[in-house]
Design a protein around this motif. Sequence first.
Motif, PDB file in Angstrom:
ATOM      1  N   GLU A 180     117.669 -61.496  -5.012  1.00  0.00           N
ATOM      2  CA  GLU A 180     118.536 -62.490  -4.375  1.00  0.00           C
ATOM      3  C   GLU A 180     119.031 -63.501  -5.407  1.00  0.00           C
ATOM      4  O   GLU A 180     120.187 -63.936  -5.356  1.00  0.00           O
ATOM      5  CB  GLU A 180     117.776 -63.192  -3.246  1.00  0.00           C
ATOM      6  CG  GLU A 180     118.635 -64.157  -2.461  1.00  0.00           C
ATOM      7  CD  GLU A 180     117.908 -64.765  -1.274  1.00  0.00           C
ATOM      8  OE1 GLU A 180     118.515 -65.640  -0.632  1.00  0.00           O
ATOM      9  OE2 GLU A 180     116.761 -64.374  -0.979  1.00  0.00           O
TER      10      GLU A 180
ATOM     11  N   ALA B  79     123.288 -66.312   2.864  1.00  0.00           N
ATOM     12  CA  ALA B  79     121.997 -66.304   3.576  1.00  0.00           C
ATOM     13  C   ALA B  79     122.181 -65.753   4.998  1.00  0.00           C
ATOM     14  O   ALA B  79     121.360 -64.948   5.469  1.00  0.00           O
ATOM     15  CB  ALA B  79     121.399 -67.708   3.614  1.00  0.00           C
ATOM     16  N   LEU B  80     123.246 -66.153   5.673  1.00  0.00           N
ATOM     17  CA  LEU B  80     123.528 -65.629   7.004  1.00  0.00           C
ATOM     18  C   LEU B  80     123.733 -64.112   6.942  1.00  0.00           C
ATOM     19  O   LEU B  80     123.201 -63.370   7.764  1.00  0.00           O
ATOM     20  CB  LEU B  80     124.777 -66.305   7.584  1.00  0.00           C
ATOM     21  CG  LEU B  80     125.300 -65.714   8.892  1.00  0.00           C
ATOM     22  CD1 LEU B  80     124.322 -65.973  10.032  1.00  0.00           C
ATOM     23  CD2 LEU B  80     126.674 -66.284   9.213  1.00  0.00           C
TER      24      LEU B  80
ATOM     25  N   ARG C  62     122.529 -62.041   4.751  1.00  0.00           N
ATOM     26  CA  ARG C  62     121.237 -61.381   4.503  1.00  0.00           C
ATOM     27  C   ARG C  62     120.467 -61.200   5.813  1.00  0.00           C
ATOM     28  O   ARG C  62     119.863 -60.153   6.036  1.00  0.00           O
ATOM     29  CB  ARG C  62     120.403 -62.164   3.481  1.00  0.00           C
ATOM     30  CG  ARG C  62     120.910 -61.948   2.063  1.00  0.00           C
ATOM     31  CD  ARG C  62     120.028 -62.627   1.018  1.00  0.00           C
ATOM     32  NE  ARG C  62     118.678 -62.107   0.946  1.00  0.00           N
ATOM     33  CZ  ARG C  62     118.308 -61.005   0.281  1.00  0.00           C
ATOM     34  NH1 ARG C  62     119.208 -60.292  -0.361  1.00  0.00           N
ATOM     35  NH2 ARG C  62     117.045 -60.635   0.244  1.00  0.00           N
ATOM     36  N   GLU C  63     120.506 -62.209   6.689  1.00  0.00           N
ATOM     37  CA  GLU C  63     119.847 -62.079   7.993  1.00  0.00           C
ATOM     38  C   GLU C  63     120.463 -60.931   8.789  1.00  0.00           C
ATOM     39  O   GLU C  63     119.746 -60.134   9.395  1.00  0.00           O
ATOM     40  CB  GLU C  63     119.982 -63.382   8.786  1.00  0.00           C
ATOM     41  CG  GLU C  63     119.187 -64.535   8.235  1.00  0.00           C
ATOM     42  CD  GLU C  63     119.473 -65.840   8.967  1.00  0.00           C
ATOM     43  OE1 GLU C  63     119.978 -65.796  10.122  1.00  0.00           O
ATOM     44  OE2 GLU C  63     119.194 -66.906   8.391  1.00  0.00           O
ATOM     45  N   VAL C  64     121.791 -60.849   8.763  1.00  0.00           N
ATOM     46  CA  VAL C  64     122.492 -59.770   9.466  1.00  0.00           C
ATOM     47  C   VAL C  64     122.100 -58.417   8.880  1.00  0.00           C
ATOM     48  O   VAL C  64     121.822 -57.461   9.608  1.00  0.00           O
ATOM     49  CB  VAL C  64     124.024 -59.985   9.394  1.00  0.00           C
ATOM     50  CG1 VAL C  64     124.783 -58.741   9.836  1.00  0.00           C
ATOM     51  CG2 VAL C  64     124.436 -61.188  10.228  1.00  0.00           C
TER      52      VAL C  64
ATOM     53  N   GLN D 181     119.365 -57.582   7.303  1.00  0.00           N
ATOM     54  CA  GLN D 181     117.992 -57.246   7.671  1.00  0.00           C
ATOM     55  C   GLN D 181     117.928 -56.712   9.099  1.00  0.00           C
ATOM     56  O   GLN D 181     117.209 -55.753   9.374  1.00  0.00           O
ATOM     57  CB  GLN D 181     117.089 -58.466   7.485  1.00  0.00           C
ATOM     58  CG  GLN D 181     116.877 -58.792   6.025  1.00  0.00           C
ATOM     59  CD  GLN D 181     116.300 -60.172   5.780  1.00  0.00           C
ATOM     60  OE1 GLN D 181     116.265 -61.009   6.671  1.00  0.00           O
ATOM     61  NE2 GLN D 181     115.852 -60.408   4.551  1.00  0.00           N
ATOM     62  N   LYS D 182     118.711 -57.299  10.005  1.00  0.00           N
ATOM     63  CA  LYS D 182     118.764 -56.795  11.390  1.00  0.00           C
ATOM     64  C   LYS D 182     119.370 -55.396  11.417  1.00  0.00           C
ATOM     65  O   LYS D 182     118.908 -54.540  12.168  1.00  0.00           O
ATOM     66  CB  LYS D 182     119.577 -57.746  12.268  1.00  0.00           C
ATOM     67  CG  LYS D 182     118.879 -59.050  12.544  1.00  0.00           C
ATOM     68  CD  LYS D 182     119.756 -59.984  13.349  1.00  0.00           C
ATOM     69  CE  LYS D 182     119.103 -61.349  13.477  1.00  0.00           C
ATOM     70  NZ  LYS D 182     120.018 -62.329  14.086  1.00  0.00           N
TER      71      LYS D 182
ATOM     72  N   ARG E  70     116.690 -52.993  10.341  1.00  0.00           N
ATOM     73  CA  ARG E  70     115.695 -52.762  11.406  1.00  0.00           C
ATOM     74  C   ARG E  70     116.280 -51.872  12.500  1.00  0.00           C
ATOM     75  O   ARG E  70     115.581 -51.006  13.028  1.00  0.00           O
ATOM     76  CB  ARG E  70     115.211 -54.085  11.972  1.00  0.00           C
ATOM     77  CG  ARG E  70     114.239 -54.808  11.046  1.00  0.00           C
ATOM     78  CD  ARG E  70     113.540 -55.942  11.734  1.00  0.00           C
ATOM     79  NE  ARG E  70     114.429 -57.015  12.138  1.00  0.00           N
ATOM     80  CZ  ARG E  70     114.786 -58.043  11.377  1.00  0.00           C
ATOM     81  NH1 ARG E  70     114.308 -58.144  10.157  1.00  0.00           N
ATOM     82  NH2 ARG E  70     115.577 -58.995  11.834  1.00  0.00           N
TER      83      ARG E  70
END
Length: 168
Positions: free
Chosen positions: A126, A150-151, A153-155, A157-158, A161
């Motif tokens: 990162e 950062a937003l 990266r959250e997306v 990761q989802k 998953r």
Amino acid sequence: MAVTNIVLAGLGGQGVVKASDLLSTTAFNAGFEVKKSEVHGMSQRGGSVTSDVRFGEKVLSPMVPMGEADFLLVFESSQVDINRGWLKPGGVLIAPEAIPEGALRNRKSLNVAILGALSVMLDFDEDQWIRSIHTCLAEKLHTVNEQAFALGREVGQKMGRAKETEGV
């Protein structure tokens, strides 16, 4: 390591070329050979823009062959179907719909948010991405783009998953 093929697509003014600069800088700073190609078209009038980025141990051509993109990043929904042919079977499409509506402080940071989603799927630290943001963007844009990244990266990761859940 095999060559990684990424196609970025959108409309003029959406930061397609800037996003490819960020991606290329990150890959280069991670020690890879990088080749990049751009097609601007009518970019100054909102026309289609694409950029190919290829990186690996040895990269012979800057152009991603049709049907061989590992990742297709699209910054404008209308460009998804137009560019889908670049994606190889099993490749990953990251489209603007992945970023929640209204989640970005500045809509112009969508390109960096989409790179953030991509970042969790590539083997770069990162910190390398953040250094590229600082290298390629004006200082006044660092904070808003770090937040967009950062937003994203959250997306990403989802998305990862969800693929695991699907067994893909």
